[in-house]
Design a protein around this motif. Structure first.
Motif, PDB file in Angstrom:
ATOM      1  N   LEU A  40       0.931  -1.235   0.229  1.00  0.00           N
ATOM      2  CA  LEU A  40      -0.301   0.209   0.229  1.00  0.00           C
ATOM      3  C   LEU A  40       1.243   1.353  -0.529  1.00  0.00           C
ATOM      4  N   ARG A  41       2.092   1.210   0.336  1.00  0.00           N
ATOM      5  CA  ARG A  41       2.832   2.239   0.493  1.00  0.00           C
ATOM      6  C   ARG A  41       3.388   2.518  -0.774  1.00  0.00           C
ATOM      7  N   GLY A  42       3.193   2.123  -1.628  1.00  0.00           N
ATOM      8  CA  GLY A  42       3.924   1.702  -3.141  1.00  0.00           C
ATOM      9  C   GLY A  42       2.978   2.893  -3.921  1.00  0.00           C
ATOM     10  N   TYR A  43       1.983   2.762  -2.829  1.00  0.00           N
ATOM     11  CA  TYR A  43       0.566   3.055  -4.414  1.00  0.00           C
ATOM     12  C   TYR A  43       0.617   4.788  -3.412  1.00  0.00           C
ATOM     13  N   ASN A  44       1.712   5.066  -2.316  1.00  0.00           N
ATOM     14  CA  ASN A  44       1.347   6.326  -1.880  1.00  0.00           C
ATOM     15  C   ASN A  44       2.457   7.610  -2.956  1.00  0.00           C
ATOM     16  N   LYS A  45       1.563   8.732  -3.408  1.00  0.00           N
ATOM     17  CA  LYS A  45       2.454   9.275  -3.866  1.00  0.00           C
ATOM     18  C   LYS A  45       2.821  10.620  -3.265  1.00  0.00           C
ATOM     19  N   ALA A  46       2.474  10.785  -2.414  1.00  0.00           N
ATOM     20  CA  ALA A  46       3.323  11.651  -1.234  1.00  0.00           C
ATOM     21  C   ALA A  46       4.822  10.938  -0.852  1.00  0.00           C
ATOM     22  N   ARG A  47       5.344  12.097  -0.803  1.00  0.00           N
ATOM     23  CA  ARG A  47       7.269  11.862  -0.767  1.00  0.00           C
ATOM     24  C   ARG A  47       7.387  12.166   0.602  1.00  0.00           C
ATOM     25  N   LEU A  48       7.343  10.492   1.194  1.00  0.00           N
ATOM     26  CA  LEU A  48       7.936  10.102   2.819  1.00  0.00           C
ATOM     27  C   LEU A  48       9.431   9.382   2.550  1.00  0.00           C
ATOM     28  N   ALA A  49       9.777   9.629   4.046  1.00  0.00           N
ATOM     29  CA  ALA A  49      10.860   9.613   4.420  1.00  0.00           C
ATOM     30  C   ALA A  49      10.858   7.593   4.740  1.00  0.00           C
TER      31      ALA A  49
END
Length: 263
Positions: free
Chosen positions: A233-242
């Motif tokens: 699911l994190r892979g679908y996130n478009k936000a820039r995460l650390a």
């Protein structure tokens, strides 16, 4: 479709609430506002109160609730930090009813647009018009900063044999992280795990794999599935995460170590 019992309760409750001069409006939210009522739905009343009279109405809520029908039991919702809500069970047949007493000047901050059933001088509608309903999105960095610490903690509980605690931890991950992310991916409001059976049919088997039986092997398998689903699911996130990659590697290595000891 709204049932006869639900409609009868609404028709019985409105005149009672309207009689109290402190109440300036009544609306229904939840399934009623979303036009999604069925036989299992409760009723979510928003009771708008004159702000000057708000403190005076709080001690009278139970007595007011008793006038609406056969009240079997009720309590205030401190468990979700909402003491202004009176949660009620009526019968027979059983009906869940929330009575959310709010000062008029506090109702504009909301997650949805309730259906106004009664109001004095257009007061409730005018208050709602001041601000759009908004469902705040979860802080995805908040998830990432914590997820692998939670994985390590749950793995510890499994290793120690505290399986009820581990199972509760897995439930927490579904409710607070995996469920909201799945709903967001499927274009739904991120409300825990509500309606995931319908909202996320493709990923449903992966979420079901995070359910555990009361044994170490099952708990370990479920925790690995939870970690895999989070990464997916994190892979679908478009936000820039650390991304906490070092924490992720360490937690998964530890999980594998516990698994090797037990299995």
């Amino acid at each position: 479709m709204i049932t006869g019992e639900q409609r009868s309760f609404i028709n019985r409750a409105l005149p009672v609430l309207k009689k109290d001069e402190r109440i300036v409006g009544v609306a229904l939210g939840g399934s009623y506002a979303r036009d999604a009522m069925d036989e299992y739905s409760g009723l979510d009343f928003i009771v708008a109160v004159d702000p000057k009279q708000y403190e005076s109405i709080l001690p009278d809520r139970v007595g007011m609730a008793e006038k609406l029908g056969k009240l079997l039991s009720c309590f205030t919702a401190e468990h979700i930090q909402r003491p202004e809500i009176l949660i009620c069970m009526y019968g027979e047949p059983l009906l869940h009813v929330d009575l959310n007493f709010q000062p008029l000047d506090n109702i504009s901050a909301r997650l949805e647009n309730p259906v106004v059933l009664y109001e004095k001088d257009n007061l409730m509608s005018a208050e709602y018009a001041k601000k759009e309903a908004e469902i705040p999105e979860p802080d995805l960095q908040w998830f990432e900063d914590r997820f692998w610490i939670w994985v390590h903690y749950i793995a510890n509980r499994i290793g120690r044999g505290e399986l009820f605690d581990a199972i509760e931890g897995l439930s927490f991950l579904r409710q607070r992280v995996l469920g909201p992310l799945l709903l967001m991916k499927n274009g739904r409001p991120p409300w825990g795990v509500r309606n995931l059976e319908v909202a996320a049919p493709v990923e449903l088997p992966r979420l079901a794999a995070t359910l555990a039986e009361h044994n170490q092997a099952s708990c370990l398998k479920a925790l690995k599935s939870a970690a895999d689903l989070y990464i997916y699911l994190r892979g679908y996130n478009k936000a820039r995460l650390a991304n906490r990659e070092e924490a992720q590697r360490a937690a998964l290595k530890y999980l594998n170590t516990i698994s090797d000891k037990i299995l």
